[in-house]
Design a protein around this motif. Sequence first.
Motif, PDB file in Angstrom:
ATOM      1  N   SER A   1      62.079 -11.590  14.364  1.00  0.00           N
ATOM      2  CA  SER A   1      61.805 -12.334  15.599  1.00  0.00           C
ATOM      3  C   SER A   1      60.654 -13.320  15.400  1.00  0.00           C
ATOM      4  O   SER A   1      60.716 -14.473  15.841  1.00  0.00           O
ATOM      5  CB  SER A   1      61.472 -11.360  16.732  1.00  0.00           C
ATOM      6  N   GLU A   2      59.615 -12.866  14.720  1.00  0.00           N
ATOM      7  CA  GLU A   2      58.480 -13.761  14.479  1.00  0.00           C
ATOM      8  C   GLU A   2      58.891 -14.905  13.564  1.00  0.00           C
ATOM      9  O   GLU A   2      58.469 -16.057  13.753  1.00  0.00           O
ATOM     10  CB  GLU A   2      57.320 -12.991  13.858  1.00  0.00           C
ATOM     11  N   ASN A   3      59.747 -14.616  12.569  1.00  0.00           N
ATOM     12  CA  ASN A   3      60.231 -15.665  11.682  1.00  0.00           C
ATOM     13  C   ASN A   3      61.020 -16.720  12.454  1.00  0.00           C
ATOM     14  O   ASN A   3      60.888 -17.929  12.223  1.00  0.00           O
ATOM     15  CB  ASN A   3      61.100 -15.076  10.578  1.00  0.00           C
ATOM     16  N   GLU A   4      61.859 -16.227  13.357  1.00  0.00           N
ATOM     17  CA  GLU A   4      62.647 -17.158  14.168  1.00  0.00           C
ATOM     18  C   GLU A   4      61.747 -18.019  15.046  1.00  0.00           C
ATOM     19  O   GLU A   4      61.965 -19.226  15.187  1.00  0.00           O
ATOM     20  CB  GLU A   4      63.643 -16.389  15.032  1.00  0.00           C
ATOM     21  N   HIS A   5      60.730 -17.387  15.629  1.00  0.00           N
ATOM     22  CA  HIS A   5      59.794 -18.146  16.458  1.00  0.00           C
ATOM     23  C   HIS A   5      59.050 -19.186  15.632  1.00  0.00           C
ATOM     24  O   HIS A   5      58.862 -20.328  16.076  1.00  0.00           O
ATOM     25  CB  HIS A   5      58.795 -17.200  17.126  1.00  0.00           C
ATOM     26  N   GLU A   6      58.630 -18.762  14.424  1.00  0.00           N
ATOM     27  CA  GLU A   6      57.911 -19.698  13.566  1.00  0.00           C
ATOM     28  C   GLU A   6      58.822 -20.849  13.138  1.00  0.00           C
ATOM     29  O   GLU A   6      58.406 -22.013  13.101  1.00  0.00           O
ATOM     30  CB  GLU A   6      57.374 -18.973  12.330  1.00  0.00           C
ATOM     31  N   GLN A   7      60.083 -20.525  12.825  1.00  0.00           N
ATOM     32  CA  GLN A   7      61.034 -21.569  12.449  1.00  0.00           C
ATOM     33  C   GLN A   7      61.261 -22.536  13.609  1.00  0.00           C
ATOM     34  O   GLN A   7      61.325 -23.752  13.422  1.00  0.00           O
ATOM     35  CB  GLN A   7      62.357 -20.945  12.014  1.00  0.00           C
TER      36      GLN A   7
END
Length: 643
Positions: free
Chosen positions: A115-121
């Motif tokens: 989820s954090e990766n998606e937000h960062e992306q």
Amino acid sequence: MAKTLYYFRPTALGNVLRRLPSSYKLIPIDRDAKEGPAWRFPAVLIADVAKDDVRQLERQTPPNGQWRVISLLKGDAPPHSRSKLDTHIFATLPHDASRFILQNAIEKAFENVLSENEHEQTRQELRLAASELETVNKIGVALSTERNTDLLLELILTKSREITGCDAGSLYLAEEEQGGGKHLVFKLTQSDSHSVPFRQFTLPIDTKSIAGYAAATGEILNIKDAYRITKLPFHLNRDFDEKFGYRTKSMLVVPMKNQKDEVIGVLQFINAKRDPAVKLTSHKKVHDEVIPFSQRSQDLAASLASQAAVSLENNLLYRDIQRLFEGFVKASVTAIESRDPTTFGHSERVATLTVGLAEAVDRSDSRPYKNINFSRQEIQELRYASLLHDFGKVGVREDVLVKARKLYPSQLELIRKRFLYVKKAVELESVRKKLDYLIRNGNQNYPETFAVMDAEHQKEAQRLEEFLQCILQANKPTVLPEKISEKLQEVAGWTFDEPSGQAEPLLSPEELRLLSIPKGSLDADERMQIESHVIHSFRFLSQIPWTNELKNIPDIAKAHHEKLNGSGYPYHMKAEDIPFQSKMMTISDIYDALTAQDRPYKKAVPIERALDIIGEEVQSQLLDPALFHLFVEAKIFQLTAKD
């Protein structure tokens, strides 16, 4: 996506970990290892607080943020002390946690990482989109402010290539054909890898070429490999590639459409690169570096092409308006010169001299003009003001405007006829006297008498001829000599009898007044009419809704006959009130008036003498001395020498 689960061994949860689903890849870490494992992400780490595994991780911290820690506590032992890894600790579980609890915690930890990766992306994409939008807006602003068409085309292609990261590009413009229809004109090409000699050519707007297809259909072409085009009615012309050892691979061809959805040009981009700085000097470089144009590049290029089309059309419209205005100015100058043919070319020469002097001021790096500079628009403004400075002559009576002598042609013609009549009358009187003599005396002694009569007639005819020559001499627009002035009084006092018998003066009071003008060809009233052309010019020019770049034209033109001491006309401005541009125009105007070859009322003054005359006016504090010095030093006067 593989999920990697790291744990320190030995661990109390060994049996539990081995019973986790096979979707987790288990990798053990030795507690006494000096270096960490080969990290794979996303990852979850199982750390035993009692074994001080967290401190071990501090020494072997994974290189990025795609991991979480689940720490294990034994009994009522206190949790680990604060650590720089606290932000990565997702959960703390007891040593005896069940498989279900551990598996659930691990799964949630992975979800948290993803989820954090998606937000960062998403944040990165938003930052990229914002950056691209800002870039496109900046490019749009640059496009909208560039008025030079050639520079605008260069800017369009350069910025389009930058935003798509391609190696080369070309620009085509759609142009009208005689008799209707359009074709494409190859206007510009750029390449990072090759220096290509430019040669303009035309292409038909049809489906037989790549650019022609885009123009004919209005479709964007995104070609992965230009050597493998199928199911399309065109193929790549490889002449350039074969000549320069190049390899055209990916292509993006974007039609430029205006607000009416009409194609006005085509942008063609070649070889998108992984690294825009790399030069494609070999086929291997092309193979390694060239990639297809992305959808994002295509969208950006399409957006930029739309902005470029609007800017280009506005630029072409602005150019057409400029041409229209240039035509209006030339027509206005023609109108001036048609009314006063003796000043043919004067406005153009004054403009040439004034602009030349302004450019010399702009180049000067010495006082008092060190800090005076003229922009391209200001030079254009000055040129138009110079061309139109005499336009007010259209408001001056034509007979006054073209008056080359003190008398109007009709007045001089009347005087000539009057003298002819008087001469005939004198001749007739001489003949009558002879006839009377013969009637009274016959032919007795007539030769001697007739000789006396002929001498008297000749004397009268000679006097009339002298009177006429005096009038012709006085009629010239030069300084009136005192002897001629006295002779005019004598002529005006001489009378003759009309056929009715009434005595009339040989010169009328009006004719005598005009012939007595001390200098020049104009009396005070006529001179005022001529001087009024400046007022007419100002009124006419003030009616035009000038743009900001040209708004000073009326004020510049209206002061071109003003002098620094207030003795000029028609407003009697002092030095501080006269625009600087007008001071330059005044010098140019006087110089051309003095040296003009086609003035019927005066001879052209040699250049050296003209400069001396202007110098005398400078010494009399009538003209700007520094400007005149620059006019002479920079040899501005030579700009119209051939004219």
